[in-house]
Enzyme design. Sequence first.
Site, PDB file in Angstrom:
ATOM      1  N   SER A 135     -17.763  -6.850  57.789  1.00 57.95           N
ATOM      2  CA  SER A 135     -18.215  -5.932  58.842  1.00 57.95           C
ATOM      3  C   SER A 135     -17.080  -4.966  59.149  1.00 57.95           C
ATOM      4  CB  SER A 135     -18.548  -6.736  60.106  1.00 57.95           C
ATOM      5  OG  SER A 135     -18.704  -5.892  61.224  1.00 57.95           O
ATOM      6  N   TYR A 158     -15.852 -13.181  66.136  1.00 59.92           N
ATOM      7  CA  TYR A 158     -16.641 -12.457  65.129  1.00 59.92           C
ATOM      8  C   TYR A 158     -15.720 -11.533  64.333  1.00 59.92           C
ATOM      9  CZ  TYR A 158     -20.319  -9.652  62.979  1.00 59.92           C
ATOM     10  OH  TYR A 158     -21.121  -9.009  62.052  1.00 59.92           O
TER      11      TYR A 158
HETATM   12  N1  LIG Z   1     -26.642  -6.065  61.808  1.00 64.71           N
HETATM   13  C1  LIG Z   1     -25.456  -5.488  61.895  1.00 64.71           C
HETATM   14  O1  LIG Z   1     -25.254  -4.528  62.680  1.00 64.71           O
HETATM   15  C2  LIG Z   1     -24.321  -5.962  61.018  1.00 64.71           C
HETATM   16  C3  LIG Z   1     -23.178  -5.161  60.951  1.00 64.71           C
HETATM   17  C4  LIG Z   1     -22.115  -5.571  60.157  1.00 64.71           C
HETATM   18  C5  LIG Z   1     -22.201  -6.747  59.424  1.00 64.71           C
HETATM   19  N2  LIG Z   1     -23.321  -7.503  59.518  1.00 64.71           N
HETATM   20  C6  LIG Z   1     -23.354  -8.759  58.754  1.00 64.71           C
HETATM   21  O2  LIG Z   1     -24.435  -8.744  57.865  1.00 64.71           O
HETATM   22  C7  LIG Z   1     -24.864 -10.081  57.605  1.00 64.71           C
HETATM   23  C8  LIG Z   1     -26.381 -10.161  57.792  1.00 64.71           C
HETATM   24  O3  LIG Z   1     -26.671  -9.895  59.148  1.00 64.71           O
HETATM   25  P1  LIG Z   1     -28.076  -9.304  59.643  1.00 64.71           P
HETATM   26  O4  LIG Z   1     -27.768  -8.158  60.495  1.00 64.71           O
HETATM   27  O5  LIG Z   1     -29.007  -9.158  58.519  1.00 64.71           O
HETATM   28  O6  LIG Z   1     -28.516 -10.480  60.642  1.00 64.71           O
HETATM   29  P2  LIG Z   1     -29.831 -11.368  60.762  1.00 64.71           P
HETATM   30  O7  LIG Z   1     -31.046 -10.555  60.540  1.00 64.71           O
HETATM   31  O8  LIG Z   1     -29.653 -12.107  62.040  1.00 64.71           O
HETATM   32  O9  LIG Z   1     -29.690 -12.389  59.533  1.00 64.71           O
HETATM   33  C9  LIG Z   1     -28.698 -13.371  59.504  1.00 64.71           C
HETATM   34  C10 LIG Z   1     -29.012 -14.325  58.384  1.00 64.71           C
HETATM   35  O10 LIG Z   1     -27.979 -15.324  58.336  1.00 64.71           O
HETATM   36  C11 LIG Z   1     -28.608 -16.602  58.304  1.00 64.71           C
HETATM   37  N3  LIG Z   1     -27.767 -17.603  58.930  1.00 64.71           N
HETATM   38  C12 LIG Z   1     -27.109 -17.530  60.109  1.00 64.71           C
HETATM   39  N4  LIG Z   1     -26.457 -18.657  60.350  1.00 64.71           N
HETATM   40  C13 LIG Z   1     -26.709 -19.474  59.306  1.00 64.71           C
HETATM   41  C14 LIG Z   1     -26.321 -20.804  58.982  1.00 64.71           C
HETATM   42  N5  LIG Z   1     -25.527 -21.537  59.782  1.00 64.71           N
HETATM   43  N6  LIG Z   1     -26.753 -21.317  57.800  1.00 64.71           N
HETATM   44  C15 LIG Z   1     -27.566 -20.630  56.998  1.00 64.71           C
HETATM   45  N7  LIG Z   1     -27.960 -19.368  57.256  1.00 64.71           N
HETATM   46  C16 LIG Z   1     -27.544 -18.814  58.402  1.00 64.71           C
HETATM   47  C17 LIG Z   1     -29.908 -16.424  59.056  1.00 64.71           C
HETATM   48  O11 LIG Z   1     -30.780 -17.460  58.691  1.00 64.71           O
HETATM   49  P3  LIG Z   1     -31.931 -18.047  59.688  1.00 64.71           P
HETATM   50  O12 LIG Z   1     -32.433 -16.863  60.482  1.00 64.71           O
HETATM   51  O13 LIG Z   1     -32.937 -18.594  58.728  1.00 64.71           O
HETATM   52  O14 LIG Z   1     -31.267 -19.064  60.522  1.00 64.71           O
HETATM   53  C18 LIG Z   1     -30.341 -15.059  58.585  1.00 64.71           C
HETATM   54  O15 LIG Z   1     -30.998 -15.154  57.350  1.00 64.71           O
HETATM   55  C19 LIG Z   1     -24.084 -10.974  58.580  1.00 64.71           C
HETATM   56  O16 LIG Z   1     -23.006 -11.583  57.908  1.00 64.71           O
HETATM   57  C20 LIG Z   1     -23.571  -9.981  59.610  1.00 64.71           C
HETATM   58  O17 LIG Z   1     -22.388 -10.437  60.242  1.00 64.71           O
HETATM   59  C21 LIG Z   1     -24.392  -7.140  60.277  1.00 64.71           C
END
Ligand SMILES: NC(=O)c1ccc[n+]([C@@H]2O[C@H](COP(=O)([O-])OP(=O)(O)OC[C@H]3O[C@@H](n4cnc5c(N)ncnc54)[C@H](OP(=O)(O)O)[C@@H]3O)[C@@H](O)[C@H]2O)c1
Length: 254
Positions: free
Chosen positions: A137, A150
């Site tokens: 991130s 985070y």
């Molecule tokens: N959205 C943003 O603005 C943003 C910005 C920068 C970086 N990111 C990074 O991008 C990645 C994806 O995020 P996203 O925005 O797509 O979020 P999201 O829609 O909340 O998806 C997160 C995913 O991670 C899985 N997950 C979380 N904890 C877990 C665990 N303990 N074991 C197995 N799976 C787990 C969730 O699975 P379940 O739902 O099935 O539990 C879900 O599939 C993350 O690493 C996040 O930090 C996001």
Amino acid sequence: MSLSPVRGAIVTGASSGIGRAVALDLAQAGWRVGLVGRDAGRLAQVAAACGNGAQIAALDMRDTAAFGDFVAGFGAVDLYVSNHGILDGRREGEAVETGAVAAEVLAINLTASIAALHVVLAGMRSRGAGQIMLVSSLAGLSPLADAPAYSASKAGLVMYGLSLREALRGTGVGVSVCCPGYVATAMGGEHLGHRPHEITAQDAARRIVKGALANKRLFGFPAPLWPEALFSLLVPEGVLRWFNAKLRFTVQKR
Ligand SMILES: NC(=O)c1ccc[n+]([C@@H]2O[C@H](COP(=O)([O-])OP(=O)(O)OC[C@H]3O[C@@H](n4cnc5c(N)ncnc54)[C@H](OP(=O)(O)O)[C@@H]3O)[C@@H](O)[C@H]2O)c1
């Protein structure tokens, strides 16, 4: 690495958001995908949309043994996208996140990610081929007062990934690190604050897949925020505080 129907990819955090979009992109390009997350129902929906014999594993990434069983049954992993993660931090009314919140964020985002990566890496090393993509991130480069763990977890992924990439140079295994900015996902909905230049999960996924297949070392997006994050450790503290003032937030869990 070229796109080929016989290639296999495992994507963690594939039940939602960016991971779901990455899995769909790869499946559309002919990849056989393995989808990991905790929610079996949402994983099954993504698998149905992917087709191509997509396999699912409903597990917590902190359970390295369960993840290992899934990897062993999947077969060759040509691309591993370590994307799972949680956002947590300061809740409304708090000045700083709690120690319990910090411990959980670090355990899932950093410790579990590194342990799982080594499970996949063993097979890649024995075959002398493979690509690992760590989804970090911009928060891994620019300190977030509202979510210190985070930020630390994502900084850890940046440094682990870049270090590992150098350690694996010449082995046939590549490591890339990606630093997204604000992406409209379920996680984004838990972040209560200004989200400038927010992009879609599909847009983020396209950039992540492209960067992984090009074995890019480190990259981030969107364009206006990436250089700011890169230089955030170099600018005077007062300048960074002024810039980050409009980006302060609290977290509200679903
Ligand atoms: N959205 C943003 O603005 C943003 C910005 C920068 C970086 N990111 C990074 O991008 C990645 C994806 O995020 P996203 O925005 O797509 O979020 P999201 O829609 O909340 O998806 C997160 C995913 O991670 C899985 N997950 C979380 N904890 C877990 C665990 N303990 N074991 C197995 N799976 C787990 C969730 O699975 P379940 O739902 O099935 O539990 C879900 O599939 C993350 O690493 C996040 O930090 C996001």
